[in-house]
Design an enzyme around this catalytic site. Structure first.
Site, PDB file in Angstrom:
ATOM      1  N   HIS A  88      -5.122  19.833   8.061  1.00  0.00           N
ATOM      2  CA  HIS A  88      -6.429  19.201   6.901  1.00  0.00           C
ATOM      3  C   HIS A  88      -5.585  17.788   6.542  1.00  0.00           C
ATOM      4  CE1 HIS A  88      -5.798  21.112   3.102  1.00  0.00           C
ATOM      5  NE2 HIS A  88      -5.020  19.926   2.572  1.00  0.00           N
ATOM      6  N   ASP A 134      -4.536  26.015   9.151  1.00  0.00           N
ATOM      7  CA  ASP A 134      -4.888  24.400   8.599  1.00  0.00           C
ATOM      8  C   ASP A 134      -3.304  24.037   8.914  1.00  0.00           C
ATOM      9  OD1 ASP A 134      -4.987  22.417   7.100  1.00  0.00           O
ATOM     10  OD2 ASP A 134      -4.745  23.386   5.011  1.00  0.00           O
ATOM     11  N   GLN A 224      -4.198  19.622  -5.922  1.00  0.00           N
ATOM     12  CA  GLN A 224      -5.040  18.375  -5.264  1.00  0.00           C
ATOM     13  C   GLN A 224      -3.865  17.363  -5.315  1.00  0.00           C
ATOM     14  OE1 GLN A 224      -7.449  19.036  -6.837  1.00  0.00           O
ATOM     15  NE2 GLN A 224      -7.932  19.827  -5.000  1.00  0.00           N
ATOM     16  N   GLY A 225      -2.647  16.808  -4.413  1.00  0.00           N
ATOM     17  CA  GLY A 225      -1.901  16.344  -4.254  1.00  0.00           C
ATOM     18  C   GLY A 225      -1.018  17.144  -3.744  1.00  0.00           C
ATOM     19  N   ASP A 226      -0.903  18.243  -3.910  1.00  0.00           N
ATOM     20  CA  ASP A 226       0.519  19.202  -3.713  1.00  0.00           C
ATOM     21  C   ASP A 226      -0.102  19.946  -1.824  1.00  0.00           C
ATOM     22  OD1 ASP A 226       1.525  19.297  -5.426  1.00  0.00           O
ATOM     23  OD2 ASP A 226       0.262  21.045  -6.345  1.00  0.00           O
ATOM     24  N   SER A 227      -0.783  19.615  -0.936  1.00  0.00           N
ATOM     25  CA  SER A 227      -1.189  20.083   0.073  1.00  0.00           C
ATOM     26  C   SER A 227      -0.277  19.282   0.936  1.00  0.00           C
ATOM     27  CB  SER A 227      -2.994  19.569   0.956  1.00  0.00           C
ATOM     28  OG  SER A 227      -3.721  20.416   0.324  1.00  0.00           O
TER      29      SER A 227
END
Length: 279
Positions: A88, A134, A224-227
C-alpha cells in the site's frame, strides 16, 4: 526450563488480549475503526507508540521511503540493491521519478545517504480493500554501501511458522499515538509479542488472511508513518530476521487490538520477493 518459558509467554498473551480490554469472539466482527487503517504517512509529524528512541546502528536495515523528498513509509534493506516495503506504500503513488529511500540515519529526513529508485514492483495480487498481499519490492540506483548504519536484514525461509509467542521488535518514524500528534524526528522501536492467528481472529475475524500475522503489547504498537517498516525477531545471538512488514490495524495501540503485519515467510509472499529480488 522450556515449560517455564512457555508459561511466561502464555501469561503475556493473556495480558494483551484480556487485561488491555477483553475481546470476545462475539464482538470480533464489530469494527473498531471506520476503515482498515493503512499505516503509511498521512502528513503529520509523529512516531511508534510506546517505544524508545534508538540509534540507526540498532536497526541498520531500517529505511525511510520518501516521496517528493518527504517521508511516507518505512522499508528494509534485503540486499545490496533491493528494498522491501508494504504494497500500500507503493500504491500510494511511489514511482522512480518521485521516490527515494534514505538509509543510514536516525533522523527521518536528514543525514545518511539518499538513493534513487529505478523500479517499483508491487505484488500483483495486492488488494487495497482487504490489504492482502501487502508487499512491494523496490530496486535502487547503484547499491548500498554496507556498514554499521546500513545492513541487510535476513529473510525467513518460505513456510517458516508464524512467530506466535516470540518477542519481536518493530521500528519506524510513525505516530507516537493515534490521532493528530507531533514528536521528535528520531527513529523509535518497541518490543511486541507475536500472537497466534487464532488469537488474532478474535479481533479481526475473517479480515485476517494467511498472509498476515499479528503482534501486540499493552500500550505499544506501530502507527501511521510506520507502514512498510520492519518487524524483526532476534535470535539468542542477536541476529535479526525480518518476519513482518508493518501493514494495517484498527487504530493504534487500542486495548486488546493487535497490529497486523505482512507475514514474510508465507510462501505466496516469499515467492514474490524471491522472483523480483533474487533473495
Amino acid at each position: 526450563m522450556a515449560a517455564s518459558k512457555r508459561c511466561t509467554v502464555s501469561a503475556v498473551l493473556l495480558t494483551i488480549l484480556a487485561v488491555g480490554g477483553a475481546v470476545s469472539a462475539a464482538s470480533a466482527p464489530r469494527p473498531f475503526f471506520p476503515e482498515k487503517v493503512r499505516r503509511h504517512w498521512t502528513g503529520y509529524d509523529p512516531m511508534i507508540v510506546g517505544g524508545d528512541v534508538i540509534d540507526i546502528k540498532q536497526a541498520p536495515y531500517q529505511l525511510s521511503l520518501q516521496m517528493y523528498d518527504s517521508h511516507i513509509c518505512g522499508a528494509s534493506i534485503i540486499s545490496k540493491t533491493f528494498v522491501l516495503t508494504a504494497g500500500h506504500c507503493a500504491a500510494a503513488g511511489i514511482t522512480p521519478s518521485n521516490g527515494k529511500v534514505r538509509a543510514g540515519t536516525t533522523t527521518r529526513e536528514q543525514g545518511g545517504v539518499v538513493y534513487d529508485l529505478v523500479r517499483v514492483t508491487t505484488n500483483p495480487k495486492y488488494d487495497s480493500s482487504t490489504v492482502d498481499f501487502d508487499v512491494a519490492v523496490l530496486e535502487i540506483a547503484g547499491s548500498f554501501e554496507l556498514d554499521e548504519t546500513r545492513a541487510i536484514v535476513a529473510l525467513p525461509a518460505a513456510g517458516e511458522p508464524e512467530p506466535a509467542g516470540s518477542f519481536l521488535t518493530v521500528s519506524g518514524w510513525g505516530r507516537t499515538h493515534e490521532g493528530y500528534g507531533g514528536g521528535a524526528l528520531n527513529l523509535r522501536a518497541v518490543r511486541l509479542v507475536g500472537l497466534s492467528s487464532a488469537a488474532c481472529r478474535l479481533v479481526y475475524g475473517g479480515g485476517l488472511t494467511e498472509r498476515m500475522l499479528c503482534a501486540a503489547r499493552s500500550g505499544a504498537d506501530s502507527c501511521q508513518g510506520d507502514s512498510g517498516g520492519p518487524l524483526v525477531h532476534r535470535d539468542a545471538a542477536g541476529n535479526a530476521k525480518l518476519v513482518g512488514v508493518v501493514s494495517w490495524g484498527y487504530g493504534c495501540a487500542r486495548k486488546g487490538v493487535p497490529g497486523i503485519y505482512s507475514r514474510v515467510s508465507h510462501p505466496d509472499l516469499r515467492a514474490f520477493i524471491q522472483k523480483v529480488s533474487g533473495v
